[in-house]
Motif scaffolding. Structure first.
Motif, mmCIF file in Angstrom:
data_model
loop_
_atom_site.group_PDB
_atom_site.id
_atom_site.type_symbol
_atom_site.label_atom_id
_atom_site.label_comp_id
_atom_site.label_asym_id
_atom_site.label_seq_id
_atom_site.Cartn_x
_atom_site.Cartn_y
_atom_site.Cartn_z
ATOM 1 N N ASN A 105 95.302 -26.736 35.179
ATOM 2 C CA ASN A 105 96.553 -26.115 35.584
ATOM 3 C C ASN A 105 96.495 -25.763 37.063
ATOM 4 N N TYR A 147 98.208 -23.232 40.178
ATOM 5 C CA TYR A 147 98.931 -21.997 40.475
ATOM 6 C C TYR A 147 99.150 -21.878 41.978
ATOM 7 N N GLN A 196 99.811 -18.972 44.921
ATOM 8 C CA GLN A 196 99.776 -17.548 45.229
ATOM 9 C C GLN A 196 100.192 -17.323 46.677
ATOM 10 N N PRO A 235 99.778 -14.668 41.363
ATOM 11 C CA PRO A 235 99.858 -16.126 41.202
ATOM 12 C C PRO A 235 101.023 -16.517 40.303
ATOM 13 N N TYR A 285 95.547 -22.765 43.546
ATOM 14 C CA TYR A 285 94.338 -22.740 42.726
ATOM 15 C C TYR A 285 94.483 -23.680 41.535
ATOM 16 N N GLN A 297 92.811 -24.461 37.672
ATOM 17 C CA GLN A 297 92.191 -23.627 36.630
ATOM 18 C C GLN A 297 91.964 -24.429 35.357
ATOM 19 N N PHE A 307 88.469 -20.764 37.716
ATOM 20 C CA PHE A 307 89.426 -21.127 38.756
ATOM 21 C C PHE A 307 88.684 -21.872 39.863
ATOM 22 N N PRO A 322 88.197 -22.650 43.929
ATOM 23 C CA PRO A 322 88.094 -21.688 45.033
ATOM 24 C C PRO A 322 89.375 -21.532 45.830
#
Lengths: 127, 103
Positions: free
Chosen positions: B34, B36, B38, B44, B87, B89, B94, B96
């Protein structure tokens, strides 16, 4: 609409305890696994704990195992994180997170997806 | 948990550019990956789940692909509002993060 509102953060001395709460609304709370994810200042995301929707199985990151406990009260649509023996390295923003798919949660079934996040609550561990 | 690596760690691109971020897993994770976004000071936000599925309401300029150990995340035409850290995941891990800035 889905809302997750965290509370309970603050400044605490090393070795002390703190309990975070997350009030959920806008969805059938009991159907979803719930997680806590944290982010230390200026750092990346770290998954902390999960509690599943079914039989409330809980799993933890190695960094908090034995010190933190996640729990839920489906009658109050609330998930908690009890944090004991806090350390400086626990300083972070703690996010309450919903698992997107009922039944797909860490430790229960593969493919956890974190689809809704709270605004976060800051925990500072300092003497 | 299976470690994830992301590259690049940061990038700078112009508005309208195509931007691609990669995420590698140390062993096969099917399509359980997945992405994300942020933004600074914010929580996020889920953009892509199961490698290639766009979450509801996410602009179509975002896309994802891959399977097994190699995954990509693409912004087809970078917009100013896409400035953020991204990110990947998988389960309790997660990547970095990749910081994206606009030139």
């Amino acid at each position: 609409q889905v809302q997750l509102v965290e509370s309970g953060g603050g400044v605490v001395q090393p070795g002390r305890s703190l309990r975070l709460s997350c009030a959920a609304s806008g969805f059938t709370f009991s159907n979803h696994g719930m997680d806590w994810v944290r982010q230390a200042p200026g750092k990346g995301l770290e998954w902390v704990a999960v509690i599943s929707s079914v039989v409330s199985n809980d799993y933890y990151a190695d960094s908090v195992k034995g010190r933190f406990t996640i729990s839920r009260d489906n009658s109050k649509n609330t998930v908690y994180l009890q944090m004991n023996n806090l350390r400086a390295e626990d300083t972070a923003v703690y996010y309450c997170v919903r698992d997107r798919v009922p039944g797909r949660a860490i430790g229960t079934a593969p493919g956890a997806v974190f689809d809704y996040w709270g605004q976060g609550t800051l925990v500072t561990v300092s003497s | 948990d299976i470690p994830l690596t992301q590259s690049p760690s940061s990038l700078s691109a112009s508005v309208g550019d195509r931007v691609t971020i990669t995420c590698r897993a140390s062993q096969g994770i099917n399509n359980y990956l997945n992405w994300y976004q942020q933004k600074l000071g914010k929580a996020p936000k889920l953009l892509i789940y199961d490698a290639s599925n766009l979450d509801a309401g996410v602009p179509s300029r975002f896309s994802g692909g891959g399977f097994g150990t190699y995954f990509t995340f693409t912004i087809s035409s970078l917009q100013p509002e896409d400035v953020a850290t991204y990110y990947c995941q998988n389960e309790g891990t997660f990547g970095p993060g990749t910081k994206v800035v606009v030139k």
